[in-house]
Design an enzyme around this catalytic site. Sequence first.
Site, PDB file in Angstrom:
ATOM      1  N   PHE A   1      41.377  32.519  42.805  1.00  0.00           N
ATOM      2  CA  PHE A   1      41.359  31.124  43.205  1.00  0.00           C
ATOM      3  C   PHE A   1      40.011  31.272  43.868  1.00  0.00           C
ATOM      4  CE2 PHE A   1      45.453  33.714  42.697  1.00  0.00           C
ATOM      5  CZ  PHE A   1      46.498  32.428  42.356  1.00  0.00           C
ATOM      6  N   GLY A   2      40.157  29.510  43.574  1.00  0.00           N
ATOM      7  CA  GLY A   2      39.062  28.735  44.170  1.00  0.00           C
ATOM      8  C   GLY A   2      39.725  27.423  43.885  1.00  0.00           C
TER       9      GLY A   2
ATOM     10  N   CYS B   1      51.089  26.804  40.378  1.00  0.00           N
ATOM     11  CA  CYS B   1      49.551  26.503  38.807  1.00  0.00           C
ATOM     12  C   CYS B   1      50.300  25.354  37.476  1.00  0.00           C
ATOM     13  CB  CYS B   1      49.541  27.859  38.470  1.00  0.00           C
ATOM     14  SG  CYS B   1      48.414  28.396  39.293  1.00  0.00           S
TER      15      CYS B   1
ATOM     16  N   ALA C   1      44.538  38.483  31.622  1.00  0.00           N
ATOM     17  CA  ALA C   1      45.256  39.221  31.158  1.00  0.00           C
ATOM     18  C   ALA C   1      47.200  38.468  31.081  1.00  0.00           C
ATOM     19  CB  ALA C   1      46.950  39.700  32.436  1.00  0.00           C
TER      20      ALA C   1
ATOM     21  N   GLU D   1      36.016  45.087  44.335  1.00  0.00           N
ATOM     22  CA  GLU D   1      35.309  45.220  43.449  1.00  0.00           C
ATOM     23  C   GLU D   1      35.451  45.730  41.980  1.00  0.00           C
ATOM     24  OE1 GLU D   1      32.669  48.271  44.039  1.00  0.00           O
ATOM     25  OE2 GLU D   1      31.302  46.678  45.912  1.00  0.00           O
TER      26      GLU D   1
ATOM     27  N   HIS E   1      46.542  26.335  31.191  1.00  0.00           N
ATOM     28  CA  HIS E   1      45.648  26.980  32.222  1.00  0.00           C
ATOM     29  C   HIS E   1      45.508  28.636  31.937  1.00  0.00           C
ATOM     30  CE1 HIS E   1      45.847  27.513  36.129  1.00  0.00           C
ATOM     31  NE2 HIS E   1      46.412  28.522  35.805  1.00  0.00           N
TER      32      HIS E   1
ATOM     33  N   ASN F   1      40.644  30.266  38.610  1.00  0.00           N
ATOM     34  CA  ASN F   1      42.195  29.752  38.746  1.00  0.00           C
ATOM     35  C   ASN F   1      41.426  28.360  39.830  1.00  0.00           C
ATOM     36  OD1 ASN F   1      44.458  28.761  38.807  1.00  0.00           O
ATOM     37  ND2 ASN F   1      45.591  30.939  38.142  1.00  0.00           N
TER      38      ASN F   1
END
Length: 385
Positions: free
Chosen positions: A219-220, A168, A312, A61, A307, A340
């Site tokens: 992530f997606g 990435c 952070a 959460e 990217h 991401n």
Amino acid sequence: MSKTNSNGVSKPSKRVPTPGKATILAMGKAFPSQLLHQDCLVEGYIRDTKCEDSSIKEKLEHLCKTTTVKTRYTVMSKEILDKYPELATEGSPTIKQRLEIANPAVLEMAMEASLACIKEWGRSALDITHIVYVSSSEMRLPGGDLYLASELGLRNDVGRVMLYFLGCYGGVTGLRVAKDIAENNPGSRILLTTSETTILGFRPPNSARPYDLVGAALFGDGAAATIIGTDPLVGKEYPFMELNHAVQQFLPGTQSVINGGLSEEGINFKLGRDLPQKIEENIEEFCKKLMTKIGINDFNELFWAVHPGGPAILNRLESTLKLGSDKLDCSRKALMEFGNVSSNTIFYVMEHMREELKREEGKEWGLALAFGPGITFEGILVRSL
């Protein structure tokens, strides 16, 4: 002044492309059908993985709030978990099942993104001379590059390059490779396609693997495509960005900061807490390598397509380079909308940037940057057209 191509897309023509330099001629993107709202993620993930540890739920959460992600797309669904319940069972050997899901899903998204890109480009798919195919989410021989070329109906002598498991920074690597091909093969047109899914890394939460929760929150899935070429055909092709100069660099001794391995359970990732710090310590020197080509010293004189590995990293980069508060807006917006999405994400950033650059006061020069395993930096000095 703007021009409009046969597909009704308005194209700015503020600047003339440099002869012989690679340009981005069109873009496309695609996503799986399932849209995941971040507000609903925790309950669904805890339910689907049958997790009964309240501390894990609390951590997830918290992570979901700090990632700044609002929505993501995902291949994973209730139907897949009903068919393959072992994917949510700790310690199950499931690499075969994961690839049965991932391989066709990655190709389907790559195909959809490529078709959208070719439609925007406005020329025949038979005019594509090369494919650069990027993915860290599939594994097979022959690779997705061949399947994509076949399904798109490309010529059988199309030149193919496959870039696997770069993570990435793979999208910017793909741009660099496509740039080299275009500039060394006059008249060539390169289809660069990236496609990613988190299926290989999906697993139930475990307190011994805290990074799994970061992945679940950040992530997606999705795909992107671009057409790259030099010397655009006047009245037929409408470039919006020039790829002027590219640099890749790795940081010695940082191989373990982003660490991944393939096992019978899928892909396992470990992400060092010092990743943002390592990027912060090295990013200024890296950017200056690119900027010296045009004699610009002020970071705020550039536009930025970065990217968004996570908030952070963006915050550290903004602080270290003393960027204006709006300089990374396109990166933050892509992260918020899609999460991401590994190698794809830089293209979602660039699509937002394309809209920004249509403004009359838009900057001429910018940097496209990505970071990944190695630690590897990829950067391209780009020029708005």
